[in-house]
Design a protein around this motif. Structure first.
Motif, PDB file in Angstrom:
ATOM      1  N   GLY A  56      -3.795  -5.428   3.755  1.00 58.12           N
ATOM      2  CA  GLY A  56      -3.869  -6.341   2.624  1.00 58.12           C
ATOM      3  C   GLY A  56      -3.282  -5.872   1.313  1.00 58.12           C
ATOM      4  N   PRO A  57      -3.712  -4.707   0.776  1.00 57.52           N
ATOM      5  CA  PRO A  57      -3.177  -4.294  -0.527  1.00 57.52           C
ATOM      6  C   PRO A  57      -1.646  -4.154  -0.531  1.00 57.52           C
ATOM      7  N   LEU A  58      -1.086  -3.647   0.538  1.00 59.77           N
ATOM      8  CA  LEU A  58       0.374  -3.533   0.634  1.00 59.77           C
ATOM      9  C   LEU A  58       1.000  -4.889   0.927  1.00 59.77           C
ATOM     10  N   ALA A  59       0.348  -5.689   1.757  1.00 55.97           N
ATOM     11  CA  ALA A  59       0.878  -7.013   2.107  1.00 55.97           C
ATOM     12  C   ALA A  59       0.992  -7.918   0.881  1.00 55.97           C
ATOM     13  N   ARG A  60       0.142  -7.684  -0.116  1.00 54.79           N
ATOM     14  CA  ARG A  60       0.190  -8.508  -1.322  1.00 54.79           C
ATOM     15  C   ARG A  60       1.446  -8.234  -2.162  1.00 54.79           C
ATOM     16  N   VAL A  61       2.064  -7.062  -1.973  1.00 51.50           N
ATOM     17  CA  VAL A  61       3.277  -6.740  -2.746  1.00 51.50           C
ATOM     18  C   VAL A  61       4.526  -6.623  -1.863  1.00 51.50           C
ATOM     19  N   LEU A  62       4.343  -6.701  -0.541  1.00 53.30           N
ATOM     20  CA  LEU A  62       5.477  -6.549   0.379  1.00 53.30           C
ATOM     21  C   LEU A  62       5.515  -7.722   1.358  1.00 53.30           C
ATOM     22  N   ASP A  63       6.369  -8.672   1.039  1.00 50.95           N
ATOM     23  CA  ASP A  63       6.572  -9.840   1.886  1.00 50.95           C
ATOM     24  C   ASP A  63       7.136  -9.415   3.243  1.00 50.95           C
TER      25      ASP A  63
ATOM     26  N   GLY B 189      -3.768  -8.742   5.584  1.00 47.06           N
ATOM     27  CA  GLY B 189      -2.437  -8.229   5.902  1.00 47.06           C
ATOM     28  C   GLY B 189      -1.765  -8.992   7.020  1.00 47.06           C
ATOM     29  N   TYR B 190      -0.694  -8.413   7.519  1.00 45.21           N
ATOM     30  CA  TYR B 190       0.048  -9.007   8.623  1.00 45.21           C
ATOM     31  C   TYR B 190       0.548  -7.916   9.555  1.00 45.21           C
ATOM     32  N   ARG B 191       0.966  -8.330  10.740  1.00 43.88           N
ATOM     33  CA  ARG B 191       1.552  -7.424  11.726  1.00 43.88           C
ATOM     34  C   ARG B 191       2.997  -7.834  11.926  1.00 43.88           C
ATOM     35  N   LEU B 192       3.834  -6.845  12.177  1.00 41.12           N
ATOM     36  CA  LEU B 192       5.245  -7.116  12.421  1.00 41.12           C
ATOM     37  C   LEU B 192       5.679  -6.322  13.646  1.00 41.12           C
ATOM     38  N   PHE B 193       6.361  -6.993  14.561  1.00 40.21           N
ATOM     39  CA  PHE B 193       6.835  -6.347  15.781  1.00 40.21           C
ATOM     40  C   PHE B 193       8.355  -6.270  15.735  1.00 40.21           C
ATOM     41  N   ASN B 194       8.905  -5.104  16.101  1.00 43.83           N
ATOM     42  CA  ASN B 194      10.354  -4.987  16.190  1.00 43.83           C
ATOM     43  C   ASN B 194      10.752  -4.013  17.280  1.00 43.83           C
TER      44      ASN B 194
ATOM     45  N   TYR C 173      -6.194  -3.815  19.354  1.00 47.56           N
ATOM     46  CA  TYR C 173      -6.993  -5.009  19.065  1.00 47.56           C
ATOM     47  C   TYR C 173      -7.793  -4.817  17.775  1.00 47.56           C
ATOM     48  N   TRP C 174      -8.490  -3.695  17.665  1.00 47.15           N
ATOM     49  CA  TRP C 174      -9.319  -3.462  16.488  1.00 47.15           C
ATOM     50  C   TRP C 174      -8.479  -3.181  15.251  1.00 47.15           C
ATOM     51  N   GLU C 175      -7.339  -2.579  15.442  1.00 46.97           N
ATOM     52  CA  GLU C 175      -6.426  -2.376  14.296  1.00 46.97           C
ATOM     53  C   GLU C 175      -5.954  -3.732  13.775  1.00 46.97           C
ATOM     54  N   ALA C 176      -5.646  -4.651  14.687  1.00 48.46           N
ATOM     55  CA  ALA C 176      -5.231  -6.002  14.291  1.00 48.46           C
ATOM     56  C   ALA C 176      -6.347  -6.706  13.522  1.00 48.46           C
ATOM     57  N   LYS C 177      -7.567  -6.624  14.033  1.00 43.47           N
ATOM     58  CA  LYS C 177      -8.694  -7.266  13.338  1.00 43.47           C
ATOM     59  C   LYS C 177      -8.842  -6.708  11.924  1.00 43.47           C
ATOM     60  N   ASP C 178      -8.715  -5.390  11.792  1.00 43.07           N
ATOM     61  CA  ASP C 178      -8.815  -4.758  10.485  1.00 43.07           C
ATOM     62  C   ASP C 178      -7.682  -5.221   9.562  1.00 43.07           C
ATOM     63  N   THR C 179      -6.480  -5.307  10.102  1.00 36.22           N
ATOM     64  CA  THR C 179      -5.329  -5.756   9.307  1.00 36.22           C
ATOM     65  C   THR C 179      -5.548  -7.173   8.799  1.00 36.22           C
ATOM     66  N   TRP C 180      -5.954  -8.082   9.684  1.00 35.37           N
ATOM     67  CA  TRP C 180      -6.133  -9.465   9.276  1.00 35.37           C
ATOM     68  C   TRP C 180      -7.331  -9.647   8.366  1.00 35.37           C
ATOM     69  N   ARG C 181      -8.389  -8.878   8.592  1.00 37.81           N
ATOM     70  CA  ARG C 181      -9.552  -8.938   7.698  1.00 37.81           C
ATOM     71  C   ARG C 181      -9.164  -8.554   6.277  1.00 37.81           C
ATOM     72  N   SER C 182      -8.207  -7.637   6.160  1.00 36.51           N
ATOM     73  CA  SER C 182      -7.779  -7.169   4.838  1.00 36.51           C
ATOM     74  C   SER C 182      -6.781  -8.122   4.176  1.00 36.51           C
TER      75      SER C 182
ATOM     76  N   PRO D 247       4.011   5.224  -3.256  1.00 39.68           N
ATOM     77  CA  PRO D 247       3.885   5.889  -1.953  1.00 39.68           C
ATOM     78  C   PRO D 247       2.444   5.994  -1.455  1.00 39.68           C
ATOM     79  N   GLU D 248       1.481   6.133  -2.359  1.00 33.98           N
ATOM     80  CA  GLU D 248       0.070   6.200  -1.942  1.00 33.98           C
ATOM     81  C   GLU D 248      -0.389   4.875  -1.350  1.00 33.98           C
ATOM     82  N   LEU D 249       0.094   3.773  -1.912  1.00 36.02           N
ATOM     83  CA  LEU D 249      -0.237   2.451  -1.379  1.00 36.02           C
ATOM     84  C   LEU D 249       0.318   2.306   0.036  1.00 36.02           C
ATOM     85  N   VAL D 250       1.530   2.798   0.253  1.00 32.53           N
ATOM     86  CA  VAL D 250       2.151   2.751   1.579  1.00 32.53           C
ATOM     87  C   VAL D 250       1.382   3.649   2.543  1.00 32.53           C
ATOM     88  N   LYS D 251       1.084   4.855   2.119  1.00 24.49           N
ATOM     89  CA  LYS D 251       0.388   5.822   2.978  1.00 24.49           C
ATOM     90  C   LYS D 251      -0.940   5.274   3.483  1.00 24.49           C
ATOM     91  N   ASP D 252      -1.666   4.605   2.609  1.00 27.49           N
ATOM     92  CA  ASP D 252      -2.997   4.112   2.963  1.00 27.49           C
ATOM     93  C   ASP D 252      -2.984   2.769   3.684  1.00 27.49           C
TER      94      ASP D 252
END
Length: 163
Positions: free
Chosen positions: A128-135, A35-40, A24-33, A93-98
């Motif tokens: 967010g930072p990764l979501a801005r470059v990765l659709d 970003g997005y969540r993806l389930f597979n 739940y808190w990870e989701a809040k952090d992702t959306w605050r930034s 890779p640093e953008l992905v890692k973080d």
């Protein structure tokens, strides 16, 4: 005080609530930034399913030679995803890692169609930072390309928290 056993219903419920809280808190952090969540779900092809005998050769062709999971497959997959993002989309890779996190769980299919097939459910958090470059569609494509052991299904992505 007693140490938790980890196996009784109370301990399992507590553990489930802890993971629910974390996600739940990870989701809040992702959306605050931003970003997005993806389930597979990653499923093994029948001929590529790991078996106990892959790890304990003496069990080959015995009643104990059942389908299992191979952590090395998951580890290889996450490495391949990171490498694919760098190679195909030129993402640092640093953008992905973080900015890329996940939570996953393994499960065996329960219906006859899946023949108790092992599969892995994954909830990816793309900050967010990764979501801005990765659709999400590009990331979905990456996840499909990198799972070499079968198929990747259910690529659903979410941009906001539903209260």
């Amino acid at each position: 005080t007693k140490a938790p056993c980890g196996k009784c219903p109370e301990c399992r419920d507590r553990k489930a609530r802890e993971w629910e809280f974390r996600t739940y808190w990870e989701a809040k952090d992702t959306w605050r930034s931003g970003g997005y969540r993806l389930f597979n779900t990653n499923t093994y092809k029948v001929r590529l399913r790991p078996k106990v005998s892959d790890f304990v050769p003496e069990f080959k062709n015995s009643i104990l030679d059942y389908t299992c999971f191979n952590y090395e497959h998951w580890k290889r997959y996450t490495i391949d995803v990171r490498n694919y993002l760098k190679r195909q989309y030129n993402i640092d890779p640093e953008l992905v890692k973080d900015n890329l996190k996940y939570i996953c769980c393994t499960e065996y299919g329960t219906d006859e169609d899946h023949d108790h097939a092992p599969h892995i459910h994954v909830l990816w958090d793309v900050k967010g930072p990764l979501a801005r470059v990765l659709d999400p569609k590009l990331f979905s494509h990456c996840l499909r390309e990198c799972w070499k052991y079968g198929r990747t299904d259910g690529l659903h992505y979410y941009y906001g928290l539903e209260e």
